[in-house]
Design a protein around this motif. Sequence first.
Motif, PDB file in Angstrom:
ATOM      1  N   GLN A   1      71.026  38.700  33.822  1.00  0.00           N
ATOM      2  CA  GLN A   1      71.347  40.043  34.288  1.00  0.00           C
ATOM      3  C   GLN A   1      70.318  40.488  35.326  1.00  0.00           C
ATOM      4  N   GLU A   2      70.698  41.514  36.092  1.00  0.00           N
ATOM      5  CA  GLU A   2      69.754  42.037  37.067  1.00  0.00           C
ATOM      6  C   GLU A   2      68.540  42.626  36.349  1.00  0.00           C
ATOM      7  N   GLY A   3      67.354  42.285  36.821  1.00  0.00           N
ATOM      8  CA  GLY A   3      66.116  42.765  36.194  1.00  0.00           C
ATOM      9  C   GLY A   3      65.708  41.935  34.996  1.00  0.00           C
ATOM     10  N   GLN A   4      66.482  40.903  34.659  1.00  0.00           N
ATOM     11  CA  GLN A   4      66.156  40.097  33.482  1.00  0.00           C
ATOM     12  C   GLN A   4      65.414  38.830  33.897  1.00  0.00           C
TER      13      GLN A   4
ATOM     14  N   LEU B   1      62.841  32.234  35.718  1.00  0.00           N
ATOM     15  CA  LEU B   1      64.019  32.608  36.490  1.00  0.00           C
ATOM     16  C   LEU B   1      64.142  34.122  36.387  1.00  0.00           C
ATOM     17  N   LEU B   2      63.937  34.818  37.492  1.00  0.00           N
ATOM     18  CA  LEU B   2      63.942  36.290  37.478  1.00  0.00           C
ATOM     19  C   LEU B   2      64.911  36.788  38.540  1.00  0.00           C
ATOM     20  N   LYS B   3      65.910  37.547  38.067  1.00  0.00           N
ATOM     21  CA  LYS B   3      66.866  38.146  39.017  1.00  0.00           C
ATOM     22  C   LYS B   3      66.353  39.544  39.337  1.00  0.00           C
ATOM     23  N   ARG B   4      65.793  39.688  40.544  1.00  0.00           N
ATOM     24  CA  ARG B   4      65.137  40.942  40.883  1.00  0.00           C
ATOM     25  C   ARG B   4      66.141  41.988  41.357  1.00  0.00           C
TER      26      ARG B   4
ATOM     27  N   LYS C   1      70.104  33.360  48.113  1.00  0.00           N
ATOM     28  CA  LYS C   1      70.040  34.198  46.912  1.00  0.00           C
ATOM     29  C   LYS C   1      68.609  34.739  46.780  1.00  0.00           C
ATOM     30  N   PRO C   2      68.236  35.621  47.737  1.00  0.00           N
ATOM     31  CA  PRO C   2      66.819  36.013  47.800  1.00  0.00           C
ATOM     32  C   PRO C   2      66.337  36.765  46.568  1.00  0.00           C
ATOM     33  N   ASN C   3      67.233  37.379  45.791  1.00  0.00           N
ATOM     34  CA  ASN C   3      66.698  38.139  44.654  1.00  0.00           C
ATOM     35  C   ASN C   3      66.475  37.284  43.410  1.00  0.00           C
ATOM     36  N   LEU C   4      66.902  36.015  43.419  1.00  0.00           N
ATOM     37  CA  LEU C   4      66.618  35.155  42.266  1.00  0.00           C
ATOM     38  C   LEU C   4      65.327  34.363  42.513  1.00  0.00           C
ATOM     39  N   LEU C   5      64.309  34.717  41.743  1.00  0.00           N
ATOM     40  CA  LEU C   5      63.026  34.029  41.871  1.00  0.00           C
ATOM     41  C   LEU C   5      63.006  32.830  40.925  1.00  0.00           C
TER      42      LEU C   5
END
Lengths: 464, 211
Positions: free
Chosen positions: B69-72, B85-88, B127-131
């Motif tokens: 999820q977003e923020g997870q 794995l961080l979805k920012r 997918k820049p927001n997935l670290l």
Amino acid sequence: MAIHRHDNHVSANAFMEWIDRRLPVTKVWNEHLAEYWAAKNLNFWYFFGSLSLLVLVIQILTGIFLTMHYKPDAALAFASVEYIMRDVPWGWLVRYLHSTGASAFFVVVYLHMFRGVIYGSHREPRELVWLIGCVIFVALMAEAFMGYLLPWGNMSYWGAQVIISLFEVIPFVGPELTEWIRGDFVISDSTLNRFFAFHVILLPLILIVLVFLHLVALHQVGSNNPDGIDIFENVDENGKPLDGVGFHPYYVVKDLVGVCGFLIVYLGVVFFAPDLGGILLEKDNFAPANSLQTPPDIVPLWYFTPYYSILRASTESLLFVFAIGSGLGGIAAMVFTKYDIKIKIAIALVAAAFVFIFLNSSGKAWGVILMGSALVCFFLLPWLDRSPVLSIRYRSMPFKIALAIFLVAFFVLGYLGMNSPTPMRTLVAQICTVIYFAFFALMPWFTSIGETKPVPDRVTYDEH
Amino acid sequence: MTDNHESEEHASDTSIENKKRRRFLTGITAGFGAIGGGFAVTPFVLSMSPSERAKNAGAPVEYDYSRIQEGQMIKVEWRGKPVVLLKRSADMIAGLEKIESNLADPDSLVSLQPSYAQNQARADSNKPNLLVMLGVCTHLGCSPVEKLALGPDPEMGEDSQGGFFCPCHGSKFDLSGRVYKNVPATSNMEIPPYKYEGDLIKIGEDEGRLA
């Protein structure tokens, strides 16, 4: 027929006569116990040498019994320790004796070292006794560190991860070296297995050999005393020091009193507070190793915390202070000393080089270098200490003040190392790190100033 | 007698000669002994290197990233190390800019990452927001704790925009794993090679792609 008889030790009876011709039992007994002359005024500080030996024996004996049940396997290790604690008859006692013994070892060794410093036992002619002792201290740290991985708790795992990673900062070979030490790309079963081999075979052997050398070197030069004077300057017609008594029975019996006192405290901890509120057994180590989750507050056991604090305190701002320090030191050497101009220029160049190095290198490598240097400082002590007298009883005030400040800094570093870092605590740790190194760097200066008290010819001793 | 006398004189000559020879032979023997000792030690030293089994344990791992999820943030294990794995969220991405002046290596010049992750988000630009990052502190290898909330934090500081805090030695990283100034660690956390295959992310393999 005896070929070499340089001694005139008299065998007690015909049986001992037979033995002594074949094995020098009476000779060794006399030279190292009955006629090993020690000053008659040794106080309680002198307990800690024989207590270190006692703890070594306790650790080896309890260790043997632990290996009968322990499994050095990443899949089994944690459970086998729990098995020792719950199912092995008296296993809990053997393990608590061993885990508490590790901390007791460092308590008595730190006190033993402190005794050496305050009475000048590291000074001429006992430098090698001190140096061998320092090597024992380092070997003991390695022994304790490797032993701490064996329960395979989460703190064991991450503690080993941090310390082995220290070697990564070594230029060129660092990463390969750490892989070689671990035997894997991460801390794993192979690391555990080899640490077990080192902990139960290699390092105990090294420690025993070193302790033997420590004693041989000590018996070559004789024990110091709280007055720091040479008792062999006043001897009777047989060459026995007037102020000396035989180690056996006098100090054997006295040390037994020390043993009683030690056992009361040690067994008190073993029976009533074996984890001492998380100081001797950390709470995170009651969970098995988890390679994905670092414990929230990762700290080593208390005896490593002063050095750990120094490691943590090494950031750019500390290096900046060190750069200023070496700059000022260089200027002071130029202005306040009477060396030849060439030597002065050399000192200035070295100081300038240090300023440059401190300002242009990373805190990570320096943390490791500073932590190592903190230990190396102890090795240099016999030559840094320039005081004309040995014992603190007759030393000048500047030494006493410096020693007191150092002790406070050492304890504060130890305390900070047990707690998580905050900006304020890091700053305090940095100040204490500077004090720690300043104590050694400035020792040649503050031990040679101030007025010392006159040293007596004979040891101070009240009849009682 | 003269023979004897002569041989005695000889004897003193030869004894010097003999001493030299003996020293030479002793030196040679000791030297070859040392070389032999070196060879004898080698197998023992090499036996401590990573074994074939350890070397083979480095296969890539797959994870269905659509479940995040977003923020997870979740962690997966790759080669025994934690991979974050961080979805920012958009706020988290926006925060990266704000603290850039506090960072030691904001452009990831001295840090380890594949070329496609050498940017502010330190992530694949598709997918820049997935670290995707090795959760291993570059100081001494602890696993930093995530601080996903934006705003003041006792450990991250007053102007925190979230990040990672290493409990071992107090190193701080932002939500791209970029290291702060004046902390023990000096480089950003490592980004492993990875690629996307549909809903799956494959960590440890990128087939040598550059973008």
